[in-house]
Design an enzyme around this catalytic site. Structure first.
Site, PDB file in Angstrom:
ATOM      1  N   HIS A  92      47.725  40.192  39.853  1.00  0.00           N
ATOM      2  CA  HIS A  92      46.774  40.274  38.749  1.00  0.00           C
ATOM      3  C   HIS A  92      45.575  41.113  39.166  1.00  0.00           C
ATOM      4  O   HIS A  92      45.428  41.486  40.337  1.00  0.00           O
ATOM      5  CB  HIS A  92      46.288  38.870  38.351  1.00  0.00           C
ATOM      6  CG  HIS A  92      45.487  38.174  39.400  1.00  0.00           C
ATOM      7  ND1 HIS A  92      46.050  37.659  40.552  1.00  0.00           N
ATOM      8  CD2 HIS A  92      44.155  37.905  39.482  1.00  0.00           C
ATOM      9  CE1 HIS A  92      45.111  37.103  41.301  1.00  0.00           C
ATOM     10  NE2 HIS A  92      43.941  37.247  40.673  1.00  0.00           N
ATOM     11  N   ASP A 149      41.315  40.744  38.299  1.00  0.00           N
ATOM     12  CA  ASP A 149      40.369  39.818  37.688  1.00  0.00           C
ATOM     13  C   ASP A 149      39.681  40.434  36.466  1.00  0.00           C
ATOM     14  O   ASP A 149      39.292  41.595  36.472  1.00  0.00           O
ATOM     15  CB  ASP A 149      39.288  39.421  38.696  1.00  0.00           C
ATOM     16  CG  ASP A 149      39.848  38.739  39.927  1.00  0.00           C
ATOM     17  OD1 ASP A 149      40.913  38.121  39.824  1.00  0.00           O
ATOM     18  OD2 ASP A 149      39.204  38.834  40.990  1.00  0.00           O
ATOM     19  N   HIS A 175      45.814  42.168  43.138  1.00  0.00           N
ATOM     20  CA  HIS A 175      45.887  41.346  44.341  1.00  0.00           C
ATOM     21  C   HIS A 175      46.718  40.091  44.072  1.00  0.00           C
ATOM     22  O   HIS A 175      46.994  39.739  42.926  1.00  0.00           O
ATOM     23  CB  HIS A 175      44.499  40.992  44.883  1.00  0.00           C
ATOM     24  CG  HIS A 175      43.604  40.287  43.920  1.00  0.00           C
ATOM     25  ND1 HIS A 175      42.933  40.919  42.899  1.00  0.00           N
ATOM     26  CD2 HIS A 175      43.232  38.980  43.829  1.00  0.00           C
ATOM     27  CE1 HIS A 175      42.215  40.059  42.217  1.00  0.00           C
ATOM     28  NE2 HIS A 175      42.375  38.856  42.753  1.00  0.00           N
ATOM     29  N   ARG A 208      33.896  33.173  45.991  1.00  0.00           N
ATOM     30  CA  ARG A 208      34.049  34.449  45.270  1.00  0.00           C
ATOM     31  C   ARG A 208      32.860  34.700  44.354  1.00  0.00           C
ATOM     32  O   ARG A 208      32.448  33.812  43.601  1.00  0.00           O
ATOM     33  CB  ARG A 208      35.333  34.442  44.443  1.00  0.00           C
ATOM     34  CG  ARG A 208      35.739  35.832  43.952  1.00  0.00           C
ATOM     35  CD  ARG A 208      36.924  35.759  43.020  1.00  0.00           C
ATOM     36  NE  ARG A 208      36.502  35.564  41.631  1.00  0.00           N
ATOM     37  CZ  ARG A 208      37.344  35.495  40.603  1.00  0.00           C
ATOM     38  NH1 ARG A 208      38.640  35.592  40.800  1.00  0.00           N
ATOM     39  NH2 ARG A 208      36.883  35.324  39.381  1.00  0.00           N
TER      40      ARG A 208
END
Length: 283
Positions: free
Chosen positions: A97, A99, A259, A274
């Site tokens: 995917h 983000d 990633h 994150r």
């Protein structure tokens, strides 16, 4: 420039000899920015940064996106927690995917800091969408030229996503939530191939997790085209694994990479912090 930039296999670059706990000189920041734009993901080793320093480094790149769906750090809402406990079966990010492609202005990138690592496993794979685009067969490149695709968060984070087995325990234990926010999101449209806003290079911009259809095609034709693009982008020559160590940081560009977080450390804890940085409209 007081540090070394070294290619990381087929994807990304390692930046050696820099201390992110300190403010960067203007020339050093410019060199890191150029490497980030060129390679799509940059990696740092042996860093000892606090949550405040993590936030400060992120803010140097742009406004911070406060994540709507991940559990937040109890003291720092800017930091999304990416955690898997020893008894949990499913991880977060265990599929290819990019983000925030479901946002009208997709995120510039995400800065992931290793806080607690398992004794083995837990690597993250990155795929270059620059390389994937450059290697498209001529006929397929012509086929996708000018096409636009719809991206959505609802089927992943929304209230009707409970059928997705890999999300069930992340919802029950609170790692993923706020389904109502996903239910009311509009589904943005982005080019299938973008011109990257920093590098000026062309990049494939669809992904298996959040791209739901290609505009102007029948459902069957859309599904077929996306499947062919995904099969192409999954080819191993576009991928490289990053093996985390204490003090490791990865900073990836969501417009230039996919990633995938490996879920191969059952029985051990992994905690990552994150921060995601706001982006710009894509064209």
């Amino acid at each position: 420039m007081t540090f070394e930039i070294r290619k990381h296999g087929r994807v990304g670059a390692e930046i050696l000899g820099v201390d992110l706990a300190r403010p960067l000189a203007e020339a050093d920041f410019a060199a890191i920015r150029a490497a980030f734009a060129e390679h799509g993901v940059v990696f740092f080793r042996d860093q000892q940064i606090t949550e405040e320093q993590h936030i400060a480094f992120a803010r140097a790149w742009g406004p911070i996106n406060i994540n709507r769906f991940f559990a937040a750090h109890p003291r720092y809402p800017e930091i999304a927690l990416v955690v898997k406990e020893p008894e949990q079966q499913h991880n977060i990010g265990g599929g290819w995917h990019t983000d925030h492609s479901y946002d009208a202005e997709p995120a510039l990138g995400s800065i992931l800091v290793a806080r607690e690592l398992p004794p083995h496993g837990g690597a993250t794979a990155f795929a270059s969408m620059y390389a994937a685009y450059d290697a498209l067969p001529a006929a397929l490149r012509q086929e996708v030229d000018g096409l636009r695709a719809v991206h959505s968060a609802r089927h992943v984070f929304g209230s009707k996503a409970a059928a997705y087995e890999a999300l069930q325990d992340t919802r029950r234990d609170g790692r993923i939530g706020n389904a109502g926010a996903a239910d009311v999101l509009d589904d943005p449209v982005h080019p299938v191939v973008i011109t990257h806003p920093l590098s000026g290079k062309r990049a494939l911009y669809v992904n298996p997790s959040f791209t739901v259809r290609v505009l102007g095609l029948s459902d069957a034709a859309s599904a077929d085209l996306l499947a062919r693009l995904y099969d192409h982008a999954r080819r191993s020559e576009f991928h490289e694994d990053f093996h985390w160590q204490p003090g490791s940081i990865a900073f990836w560009d969501n417009r230039a990479t996919w990633h995938y977080a490996y879920n191969d450390y059952h029985g051990h804890r992994r905690e990552m912090h994150r921060i995601t940085i706001e982006g710009v409209p894509l064209g």
